[in-house]
Design a protein around this motif. Structure first.
Motif: not given
Ligand code: SAM
Length: 246
Positions: A86-91, A112-118, A131-146
């Motif tokens: 399961v990849f954590m991602s805002p998309d 799987v938690a991303g960092r930086y641009e993903g 691929i799972v999002s925890v909401g329509d906002y952007v975290l700095s990393g996927g750890e807390l989302a996981a």
């Molecule tokens: N460039 C990406 C975008 O615009 O969609 C944002 C990358 S974010 C700074 C870095 C990582 O944080 C992501 O790869 C993801 O693992 C995690 N992350 C950030 N927001 C998240 C969300 N709403 N749900 C799940 N994971 C999130």
């Protein structure tokens, strides 16, 4: 037992977060087990690099496939079989309680938690089952989302909650929000609602369901539109919408 692994730049963030309360106790009871895989441990160069500049330019850095591949191989070895990746991602698909219930049915999950641009898209395409999002906002990393997903899965495991009924009567369990809760205590300047003070089970039950309906109607009409309400619940809601909050 539910086996959960996390591939991340900073897996210890999650380890710490889940060591308390329901999730910590459930782990000590042997209801689930956990292993973090820190990406830097799987870097192949002397600088322990896990990221590279984006192809064709642009801001930030992207996590590279090679350390991710090695970390996933190590996670698979730890699980002893293929886990759901399961990849954590805002998309990703926005997280809902129904999805959490599905996840909690798995016995092996690798987050799987991303960092930086993903994460490099080729790696996601080749390895992610969800691929799972925890909401329509952007975290700095996927750890807390996981950690959010793991916490909400673990509390659904049989035996994790002190009272299993807690998960039956709570927000989203049946398309409504929870009813207002009041502590059983003599202190507090305000009286508790009269219906709760009577001690009559049927009265309390009706009041709670009605309050849950009103709260959902006022705060989350989108949930009510999808809820499968009984005729009695529809009548309760009508009482409120026609007469107002009593
Ligand atoms: N460039 C990406 C975008 O615009 O969609 C944002 C990358 S974010 C700074 C870095 C990582 O944080 C992501 O790869 C993801 O693992 C995690 N992350 C950030 N927001 C998240 C969300 N709403 N749900 C799940 N994971 C999130």
């Amino acid at each position: 037992m539910l086996s959960i692994s996390l591939i991340a730049a900073f897996p210890e963030l999650v380890e710490h977060a889940l060591d308390y309360g329901v999730t910590g106790r459930a782990r000590r009871q042997g209801l689930w087990r956990w292993q973090g895989f820190a990406l830097h441990d799987f870097a192949t160069d002397a600088r322990k690099s896990i990221d590279a500049r984006p192809a064709a330019g642009g801001p930030g850095m992207v996590l590279m496939p090679v350390p991710l591949d090695a970390a996933l191989a190590a996670a698979r070895q730890w699980h002893g079989e293929k886990s759901c990746v399961v990849f954590m991602s805002p998309d990703g698909a926005p997280l809902e309680q129904a999805r959490i219930r599905e996840f909690a049915q798995n016995t092996h999950i690798t987050f799987v938690a991303g960092r930086y641009e993903g994460i490099d898209q080729r790696w996601i395409d080749a390895n992610a089952d969800a691929i799972v999002s925890v909401g329509d906002y952007v975290l700095s990393g996927g750890e807390l989302a996981a950690a959010v997903v793991i916490d909400s899965c673990v509390r659904l495991l049989p035996g994790a909650l002190g009272d299993a009924e807690s998960a039956t009567f709570e927000s989203f369990a049946d398309g409504k929000l929870d009813w207002p809760q009041y502590a059983l205590t003599a202190s507090g300047a305000e009286q508790i609602p009269a219906e709760l003070a009577k001690g009559d089970h049927a009265t309390v039950n009706r009041w709670r369901i009605k309050q849950a309906l009103i709260r959902t109607w006022m705060r989350r009409p989108d949930l009510l539109a999808r809820a499968n309400l009984s005729l009695e619940e529809i009548a309760m809601l009508d009482e409120f919408t026609e007469i107002g909050l009593k």
